[in-house]
Design a protein around this motif. Structure first.
Motif, PDB file in Angstrom:
ATOM      1  N   ARG A  15       0.830  -1.206   0.000  1.00  0.00           N
ATOM      2  CA  ARG A  15       0.000   0.000   0.000  1.00  0.00           C
ATOM      3  C   ARG A  15       0.870   1.264   0.000  1.00  0.00           C
ATOM      4  O   ARG A  15       0.617   2.220  -0.733  1.00  0.00           O
ATOM      5  CB  ARG A  15      -0.905   0.021   1.232  1.00  0.00           C
ATOM      6  N   LYS A  16       1.910   1.245   0.839  1.00  0.00           N
ATOM      7  CA  LYS A  16       2.792   2.411   0.930  1.00  0.00           C
ATOM      8  C   LYS A  16       3.526   2.639  -0.387  1.00  0.00           C
ATOM      9  O   LYS A  16       3.692   3.782  -0.828  1.00  0.00           O
ATOM     10  CB  LYS A  16       3.781   2.219   2.077  1.00  0.00           C
ATOM     11  N   ALA A  17       3.977   1.549  -1.015  1.00  0.00           N
ATOM     12  CA  ALA A  17       4.687   1.683  -2.286  1.00  0.00           C
ATOM     13  C   ALA A  17       3.764   2.207  -3.377  1.00  0.00           C
ATOM     14  O   ALA A  17       4.161   3.064  -4.188  1.00  0.00           O
ATOM     15  CB  ALA A  17       5.283   0.336  -2.691  1.00  0.00           C
ATOM     16  N   LEU A  18       2.538   1.724  -3.419  1.00  0.00           N
ATOM     17  CA  LEU A  18       1.582   2.203  -4.421  1.00  0.00           C
ATOM     18  C   LEU A  18       1.270   3.679  -4.217  1.00  0.00           C
ATOM     19  O   LEU A  18       1.176   4.444  -5.187  1.00  0.00           O
ATOM     20  CB  LEU A  18       0.293   1.387  -4.346  1.00  0.00           C
ATOM     21  N   ALA A  19       1.129   4.093  -2.959  1.00  0.00           N
ATOM     22  CA  ALA A  19       0.847   5.506  -2.674  1.00  0.00           C
ATOM     23  C   ALA A  19       2.020   6.392  -3.058  1.00  0.00           C
ATOM     24  O   ALA A  19       1.837   7.543  -3.484  1.00  0.00           O
ATOM     25  CB  ALA A  19       0.522   5.676  -1.192  1.00  0.00           C
ATOM     26  N   LYS A  20       3.227   5.857  -2.929  1.00  0.00           N
ATOM     27  CA  LYS A  20       4.430   6.653  -3.172  1.00  0.00           C
ATOM     28  C   LYS A  20       4.807   6.703  -4.647  1.00  0.00           C
ATOM     29  O   LYS A  20       5.213   7.749  -5.159  1.00  0.00           O
ATOM     30  CB  LYS A  20       5.577   6.052  -2.363  1.00  0.00           C
ATOM     31  N   GLN A  21       4.694   5.561  -5.344  1.00  0.00           N
ATOM     32  CA  GLN A  21       5.215   5.492  -6.712  1.00  0.00           C
ATOM     33  C   GLN A  21       4.249   4.939  -7.738  1.00  0.00           C
ATOM     34  O   GLN A  21       4.545   4.936  -8.939  1.00  0.00           O
ATOM     35  CB  GLN A  21       6.481   4.626  -6.718  1.00  0.00           C
ATOM     36  N   GLY A  22       3.080   4.471  -7.317  1.00  0.00           N
ATOM     37  CA  GLY A  22       2.125   3.901  -8.253  1.00  0.00           C
ATOM     38  C   GLY A  22       2.523   2.496  -8.663  1.00  0.00           C
ATOM     39  O   GLY A  22       3.549   1.968  -8.231  1.00  0.00           O
ATOM     40  N   PRO A  23       1.725   1.847  -9.518  1.00  0.00           N
ATOM     41  CA  PRO A  23       2.014   0.476  -9.939  1.00  0.00           C
ATOM     42  C   PRO A  23       3.174   0.423 -10.926  1.00  0.00           C
ATOM     43  O   PRO A  23       3.491   1.429 -11.582  1.00  0.00           O
ATOM     44  CB  PRO A  23       0.707   0.027 -10.595  1.00  0.00           C
ATOM     45  N   PRO A  24       3.822  -0.729 -11.064  1.00  0.00           N
ATOM     46  CA  PRO A  24       4.922  -0.864 -12.022  1.00  0.00           C
ATOM     47  C   PRO A  24       4.503  -0.566 -13.460  1.00  0.00           C
ATOM     48  O   PRO A  24       5.259   0.027 -14.224  1.00  0.00           O
ATOM     49  CB  PRO A  24       5.355  -2.320 -11.859  1.00  0.00           C
TER      50      PRO A  24
END
Length: 258
Positions: A15-24
């Motif tokens: 969740r944190k990664a998606l909020a920070k950088q979005g999906p691959p």
């Protein structure tokens, strides 16, 4: 591409990664569900598998689905993070050169695996996976938990209350198990889950080398501010792996995704 992930605390890094950088990939549609929150709203008589299917069907556009479970993943820490009052150690066949704790009672690898397999947490995880496998007609994978952290001082500083209270540990100087034992219990837990997943025809996603040091411990840059979890950077690396599996791409850090 619909990429569904369900589990508990290990999903937070995603969740944190998606909020920070979005999906691959822009075409990746990630939906992440907290199983505990869903169970609070579940109707009586509805299985966990049907609960998850109903939840994801509501929030996803029509397209191909890939499901990833991150249930469990802390059972090895319950026996291997803190030093047990009856000190124990064992030899893991994957890494037999790991040192043994001097003065510890040496158990067999099979006994440690059996203890993990019979633990309430593993049984609960397998039951959830079993129900999910029955309820959905889509690829389903179990994600391996983060490798142990090698830094004893970091663990002591960021130890959660559940571990501080385990075995009556001192809040000032908690008695941490040796890093080698932490790695061995993690390996044994992963072995158990891999074997159980194979029985259920559930794929298994192993930890990518990009997040581990050469000795197999979690890289410090991947540490969340606690004793056992990965952070947003680690979550971003795992998103790459899940996206690659779902989109049929070869990702160089995938070791094992059946």
């Amino acid at each position: 591409m619909n990429i569904h992930v369900f589990g508990r605390s290990h999903t937070y890094c995603l969740r944190k990664a998606l909020a920070k950088q979005g999906p691959p990939l822009a075409s990746d549609h990630f939906v992440i569900a907290d199983t505990a929150e869903l169970r609070k709203r579940k109707q009586e008589g509805v299985s966990d598998g049907q609960m998850l299917k109903d939840h994801f069907d509501k929030g996803s556009p029509p397209s191909r689905q890939f499901w990833f479970s991150w249930v469990g993943g802390n059972e090895h820490n319950l026996i291997g993070l803190m030093r047990h009052p009856r000190h124990f150690d064992f030899i893991h066949p994957q890494d037999p050169g790991l040192p043994l704790d001097p003065g510890a009672e040496i158990l067999t690898y099979g006994l440690v695996k059996a203890a993990l397999r019979e633990s309430a947490g593993v049984k609960r995880s397998i039951e959830t996976l079993t129900q999910a496998r029955k309820a959905i007609n889509a690829p389903l994978y179990q994600i391996e938990p983060p490798p142990p952290k090698a830094d004893d001082d970091f663990i002591r500083l960021h130890l959660g209350q559940v571990f501080r209270e385990q075995y009556g540990a001192s809040a000032q100087v908690p008695d941490i198990a040796p890093a080698s034992l932490r790695r061995k219990t993690w390996l044994a837990y992963c072995d158990v889950m891999r074997e159980e997943c194979a029985k259920l025809t559930v794929g298994y996603v192993a930890t990518p080398p990009s997040v581990m040091d050469r000795d197999g411990y979690l890289l410090p840059q991947a540490y969340a501010n606690d004793a056992t979890h990965g952070n947003a950077w680690y979550g971003g690396e795992m998103l790459k792996v899940l996206s690659a599996i779902a989109n049929g791409r070869q990702y160089p850090d995938i070791k094992d995704a059946a």
